[in-house]
Each structure stands twice: as structure tokens, then as C-alpha cells.
Design an enzyme around this catalytic site. Structure first.
Site, PDB file in Angstrom:
ATOM      1  N   SER A 146       0.926  -1.145   0.128  1.00 32.27           N
ATOM      2  CA  SER A 146       0.024  -0.004  -0.107  1.00 32.27           C
ATOM      3  C   SER A 146       0.901   1.275  -0.021  1.00 32.27           C
ATOM      4  O   SER A 146       1.770   1.399  -0.733  1.00 32.27           O
ATOM      5  CB  SER A 146      -1.151  -0.067   1.163  1.00 32.27           C
ATOM      6  OG  SER A 146      -2.207   0.848   0.943  1.00 32.27           O
ATOM      7  N   ASP A 244      -9.497  -4.210  -5.830  1.00 39.75           N
ATOM      8  CA  ASP A 244      -8.760  -2.938  -4.945  1.00 39.75           C
ATOM      9  C   ASP A 244      -9.076  -1.862  -5.597  1.00 39.75           C
ATOM     10  O   ASP A 244      -8.799  -1.724  -6.887  1.00 39.75           O
ATOM     11  CB  ASP A 244      -7.305  -3.542  -4.927  1.00 39.75           C
ATOM     12  CG  ASP A 244      -6.352  -2.520  -4.052  1.00 39.75           C
ATOM     13  OD1 ASP A 244      -7.125  -1.512  -3.587  1.00 39.75           O
ATOM     14  OD2 ASP A 244      -5.301  -2.697  -4.057  1.00 39.75           O
ATOM     15  N   HIS A 274      -7.693  -5.229  -1.460  1.00 38.58           N
ATOM     16  CA  HIS A 274      -6.590  -4.635  -0.901  1.00 38.58           C
ATOM     17  C   HIS A 274      -6.079  -5.244   0.536  1.00 38.58           C
ATOM     18  O   HIS A 274      -6.875  -5.588   1.310  1.00 38.58           O
ATOM     19  CB  HIS A 274      -6.931  -3.142  -0.797  1.00 38.58           C
ATOM     20  CG  HIS A 274      -5.850  -2.339  -0.127  1.00 38.58           C
ATOM     21  ND1 HIS A 274      -4.709  -1.907  -1.277  1.00 38.58           N
ATOM     22  CD2 HIS A 274      -5.315  -1.735   0.945  1.00 38.58           C
ATOM     23  CE1 HIS A 274      -3.778  -0.980  -0.819  1.00 38.58           C
ATOM     24  NE2 HIS A 274      -4.165  -0.753   0.456  1.00 38.58           N
TER      25      HIS A 274
END
Length: 305
Positions: A146, A244, A274
Site C-alpha cells: 500500500s 482493489d 487490498h
């Protein structure tokens, strides 16, 4: 969507209070950090390792995860959480799995979070930690999930531009690479709410950066770097998840790297969401990701520069 991933989202929805976009920053941030901490629930049992330790780079603790049969190479991993949440304790099971599957030592800096330490302070803190670890590492790959993936590729840029350390590769797991307000990616709309809600993403970026002008800095939004600014970066493994909101910008960044002449391996994981690296206890396909990472890292452990 994968049925196990859908079950994770259902469980999170039952545990997380509804987000109020009009609440004050402190209340919103507390809720965001609570939600991020819940991901630990899906990680499964912690994998036993040969050892773990903590070393210091100045005032920054770095947690070391040592697998039983390690290659001597180091995976320098920046944990996700939007730069405002997350911790090494939350990521601990996932980092153990990375070390176990790859045979690489994983070194993870416990960097300070925004809004107390805003961009680029945490990037510089991670770079100082990288320099400290690189002194004793025969091979080093920068890694992150991320926002950690965004910081990892920025570290590769700094290492190139500042004359070191030598970076053998960059492992970028579902990175958010374009922090412009209302960035034009279809997946942000089609997958909105899958772990990340659009209004929460904008607020997270505001707290992470503090300055709207920073949204277009290539070290914060590497997608916006020109091709010359990406040329000469180390080989990249880019992982994206089908469901995601950040899928399209992660894949777009991989394409930009390839256009700049950087060797890129890209895997899009069907049905995944995600943060699924942290969900090995609930999602079987997390192990596919770990297997692919290990296969990519293996030749890098001994490759010649």
C-alpha cells in the site's frame, strides 16, 4: 470477488463503525487506526522463525525477521496503513511469512506516522534506516505494501539519485502511486469501499501529506514522474488485486516503469482485495502471492549488478 475475500469484507463491516466524513480529524483518525488494526485478526498464527531482533537506526527501531535457512539477502519492508496507521505488531505475521517463504531476512523500520510526522519526514527516516541496514547487507530489495510500496519505490529513487545504497529490486504490493485529489482511475469507483472508501482515501492523503502541493511530488506520487525520472530504477515486482480501488494506479505505475526500461514482473490476483498479504489466516490465495514473491526474489539473492 473471491468468496473468502468477500467473507473478510463482511466481517470487517460488522466490526467497524460507520465512517462519518464530517467528524473531526482526531475522531476520524482513531476510527481509521482501529479499522487498520483489525486486519491482524485475519493474519493467522505467527510463523515461528529462527530469530527476531530489534536494531536501531538513530531513533528508528528496525525489526529483523530471520528465517531458518536465509540467503543473507535483506528485504527492507515498509508497512502500509496510509502513512497514518498500521504498525509492525499488526504486520508481524505477514512479515514472518515473507521471511519464511523467501528465505530472506526481512528488516522493517518502525517509522513515525502522520500527522505527527508528515511526508517527506517519514521517507527520510526510512532512507536513513535503509542506509544503516545496507551496511551489512550483501543484497537488498526495497519492499512495501500500500503506501509502503509508494515509499519503497521512492527509496529506490533516492538511492539512485544520492549514490546509494545499491538496490537489487523493488517489491511493490498494491501501491497507491497517484495521490492527486480525485485521481482519474476507474477502479477507485468500481471497487470503492473494498477495504478503502474513496472519502477515507482523500482524508488519509490529506493527513499524510499536510500540503496539497505535495500530491504532485514524484516522491509522493511516483506515477507522475517522467520517464527519465523512472529510468535506472531496479527491477520491480508489482502485485495488484482485482477488487482493489488502487488496482489501476498500481498497474499504471508498472506500465510506466516498463516504458522507462525497468524490468517489471506484474501479477494481478483475481478476486483479491487490498491488504490481502495480511490475510493468510482467512484467504488461501495469499499463499499464491507469497510463492510468486519467493520465486521472483530467488535469483536476485545472487544476481550480479
Amino acid at each position: 470477488m473471491d468468496l473468502q475475500a468477500a467473507a473478510v469484507l463482511k466481517r470487517l463491516a460488522a466490526l467497524v463503525p460507520a465512517s462519518d466524513p464530517d467528524t473531526d480529524d482526531d475522531t476520524w483518525l482513531a476510527t481509521f487506526r482501529y479499522q487498520t488494526a483489525l486486519l491482524r485478526e485475519f493474519s493467522g498464527a505467527a510463523m515461528p522463525l529462527d530469530s527476531t531482533a530489534v536494531v536501531m537506526a538513530g531513533s528508528t527501531p528496525i525489526r529483523l525477521f530471520n528465517p531458518p535457512a536465509r540467503s543473507g539477502a535483506v528485504l527492507f519492508h515498509i508497512h502500509g496503513g496510509g502513512g497514518i496507521a498500521g504498525s509492525l505488531d499488526i504486520h508481524d505475521p505477514a512479515l514472518r511469512l515473507l521471511a519464511h517463504h523467501s528465505g530472506w531476512q526481512v528488516a522493517a523500520p518502525d517509522y513515525r506516522l502522520a500527522p505527527d510526522s508528515r511526508f517527506p519526514a517519514m521517507l527520510e527516516e526510512c532512507y536513513a534506516a535503509l542506509l544503516a541496514i545496507a551496511k551489512d547487507a550483501p543484497r537488498i530489495v526495497v519492499s512495501g505494501d500500500s503506501i509502503g510500496g509508494t515509499i519503497a519505490t521512492a527509496l529506490a529513487m533516492l538511492a539512485r539519485d544520492r549514490g546509494g545504497p545499491s538496490i537489487a529490486g523493488q517489491l511493490l504490493l498494491y501501491p497507491n502511486t497517484d495521490l492527486r485529489r480525485d485521481a482519474p482511475y476507474g477502479s477507485r469507483r468500481s471497487e470503492d469501499g473494498n477495504i478503502i472508501a474513496g472519502h477515507d482515501l482523500e482524508r488519509q492523503i490529506d493527513l499524510y501529506l499536510g500540503d496539497d502541493a505535495a500530491r504532485t511530488d514524484p516522491l509522493a506520487s511516483p506515477m507522475l514522474a517522467d520517464l527519465a525520472g523512472l529510468a535506472g530504477l531496479p527491477p520491480a515486482f508489482v502485485a495488484t488485486a482485482q477488487c482493489d480501488p488502487l488496482r489501476d494506479e498500481g498497474e499504471g505505475y508498472g506500465q510506466r516503469l516498463a516504458a522507462a526500461g525497468v524490468p517489471v514482473v506484474h501479477h494481478r490476483y483475481p478476486g483479491m482485495i487490498h491488504a490481502f498479504l495480511q490475510m493468510a489466516g482467512a484467504i488461501d490465495r495469499t499463499h499464491d502471492l507469497l510463492t510468486d514473491i519467493a520465486a521472483w526474489l530467488t535469483p536476485l539473492a545472487t544476481a550480479k549488478d
